[in-house]
Design an enzyme around this catalytic site. Structure first.
Site, short mmCIF file in Angstrom:
data_model
loop_
_atom_site.label_atom_id
_atom_site.label_comp_id
_atom_site.label_asym_id
_atom_site.label_seq_id
_atom_site.Cartn_x
_atom_site.Cartn_y
_atom_site.Cartn_z
N ASP A 73 56.03 85.82 -91.29
CA ASP A 73 54.80 85.26 -91.83
C ASP A 73 54.04 86.28 -92.68
O ASP A 73 53.37 85.92 -93.64
CB ASP A 73 53.91 84.77 -90.68
CG ASP A 73 54.40 83.45 -90.08
OD1 ASP A 73 55.19 82.77 -90.76
OD2 ASP A 73 54.02 83.14 -88.95
N GLY A 74 54.14 87.56 -92.32
CA GLY A 74 53.47 88.59 -93.11
C GLY A 74 53.97 88.64 -94.53
O GLY A 74 53.19 88.79 -95.48
N ASN A 147 45.25 83.48 -94.39
CA ASN A 147 44.91 83.32 -92.98
C ASN A 147 43.43 83.50 -92.69
O ASN A 147 42.78 82.60 -92.17
CB ASN A 147 45.70 84.33 -92.14
CG ASN A 147 47.04 83.81 -91.68
OD1 ASN A 147 47.37 82.65 -91.91
ND2 ASN A 147 47.82 84.65 -91.03
N GLU A 148 42.91 84.69 -92.99
CA GLU A 148 41.54 84.99 -92.60
C GLU A 148 40.97 86.15 -93.39
O GLU A 148 41.70 87.03 -93.89
CB GLU A 148 41.45 85.31 -91.10
CG GLU A 148 42.02 86.65 -90.67
CD GLU A 148 43.51 86.67 -90.44
OE1 GLU A 148 44.17 87.55 -91.04
OE2 GLU A 148 44.03 85.82 -89.70
N HIS A 158 33.75 99.86 -83.10
CA HIS A 158 32.37 100.20 -83.42
C HIS A 158 31.60 98.91 -83.68
O HIS A 158 32.04 98.05 -84.44
CB HIS A 158 32.30 101.10 -84.67
CG HIS A 158 32.47 102.55 -84.35
ND1 HIS A 158 31.65 103.53 -84.86
CD2 HIS A 158 33.36 103.18 -83.56
CE1 HIS A 158 32.03 104.71 -84.41
NE2 HIS A 158 33.08 104.52 -83.63
N THR A 188 46.11 79.97 -86.14
CA THR A 188 47.12 80.32 -85.15
C THR A 188 47.46 81.81 -85.20
O THR A 188 48.43 82.25 -84.60
CB THR A 188 48.42 79.50 -85.37
OG1 THR A 188 48.84 79.64 -86.73
CG2 THR A 188 48.20 78.04 -85.06
N TYR A 190 45.17 85.72 -86.03
CA TYR A 190 44.18 86.61 -85.42
C TYR A 190 43.08 85.83 -84.71
O TYR A 190 42.62 86.18 -83.62
CB TYR A 190 43.59 87.49 -86.52
CG TYR A 190 42.82 88.71 -86.07
CD1 TYR A 190 42.86 89.16 -84.76
CD2 TYR A 190 42.06 89.43 -86.98
CE1 TYR A 190 42.16 90.28 -84.37
CE2 TYR A 190 41.35 90.56 -86.61
CZ TYR A 190 41.41 90.97 -85.30
OH TYR A 190 40.71 92.09 -84.92
#
Length: 294
Positions: A73-74, A147-148, A158, A188, A190
């Protein structure tokens, strides 16, 4: 044989023996059938394939009718951010782990691709997110994500302070390790690991998932996919180093006081699947749904 595609581009997973083996088999199989086949230049060098025309990925988008991405997928995410700018069909052959976006079995690609190339396939349009960093009213950086888009501190674990606005309306202020803004495609990924809900691909929606918020009342929220989401990083944030990550592959630097504007990108990914593709069957397979407990 009647075909819906004439020119096919091959994109792969660098330095991966299994992916390279599949790519070589794909090239010679397609070439034998008379297709014009272009190979992404880095992969062509790895394969040592002098018979194929080696081109940059943008040229695959410009010249090809179909792009086949061999990897995980990457690899699909990296290719999709570029190929979404072009009117090209994209198909994934899974040489990765989960394979939510790359659903063709590399050991069975010939019978599957024979049907796809004859026009037996289903098409999905997956939208992307455009993310912009604004400072003092000026756009400083931008990119897209499949994706995001994730606002986070430059250093691990932090806490940061920020405000969230939806279509210019204040929603809440937040003290957390960051914020994930995910598409249905990314729900589906992160977002799921952080406790977000799964959004089916045809939904016109995005999900906002706070990362380790410093409150017990904050929960993920789903908003309209056509809304503009603005994250305003506080000038008094505990962390002075901030960043926006797109698909965990591209990083946009930002500073306290910056505005991060996230909205649906103009272009979308034209993803195709073998006929009979079933999203819920994919979920059951990848997430081990329905397995016996004992």
């Amino acid at each position: 044989m009647q075909t819906h595609f004439k020119s096919i581009g091959l994109i792969g997973k660098p330095r991966h023996e299994g992916a390279n083996q599949t790519l070589a088999q794909l090239f010679y199989w397609l070439d034998k059938q008379g297709y014009e086949v272009l190979i992404e230049s880095n992969i062509a060098r790895e394969l040592g394939c002098t018979k194929a025309e080696a081109v940059e990925i943008n040229e695959i988008g410009e010249r090809c009718d179909l792009a086949i991405v061999v990897g995980g997928d990457g690899n699909m995410l990296g290719a999709a951010r570029v190929l979404s700018r072009y009117d090209i069909a994209v198909l994934g052959v899974n040489r990765g782990n989960l394979g939510f976006l790359t659903d063709v079995d590399p050991d069975q690609f010939k019978p599957t691709l024979t049907k796809v190339l004859a026009g037996e396939f289903d098409t999905e349009r997956r939208f992307l997110l455009r993310t912009e960093v604004h400072r003092h009213g000026e756009q400083k950086a931008h990119n897209v994500a499949v994706n995001e888009a994730v606002l986070h501190a430059g250093k691990v674990a932090h806490m940061i302070d920020f405000e969230v606005y939806i279509d210019g309306h204040f929603m809440y202020s937040q003290r957390a390790d960051g914020m994930i803004v995910a598409t249905p495609t990314g729900s589906t990924a992160y977002s799921l690991s952080a406790g977000g809900a799964i959004l089916t691909p045809k939904l016109n929606a995005n999900i906002l998932v706070p990362m380790f918020p410093h409150t017990l009342s904050c929960r993920p929220i789903v908003v309209n996919g056509d809304s503009e989401i603005t994250l305003k990083a506080s000038c008094n944030s505990p962390s002075s180093e901030l960043a926006i990550s797109c698909d965990s592959q591209v990083t946009l630097p930002c500073q306290p006081g910056d505005e991060i504007r996230i909205r649906k990108a103009d272009a979308c990914l034209r993803l195709i699947h073998p006929k009979g593709y079933n999203y819920f069957e994919v979920l059951r397979s990848k997430l081990d749904w329905g397995n016996k407990l004992f």
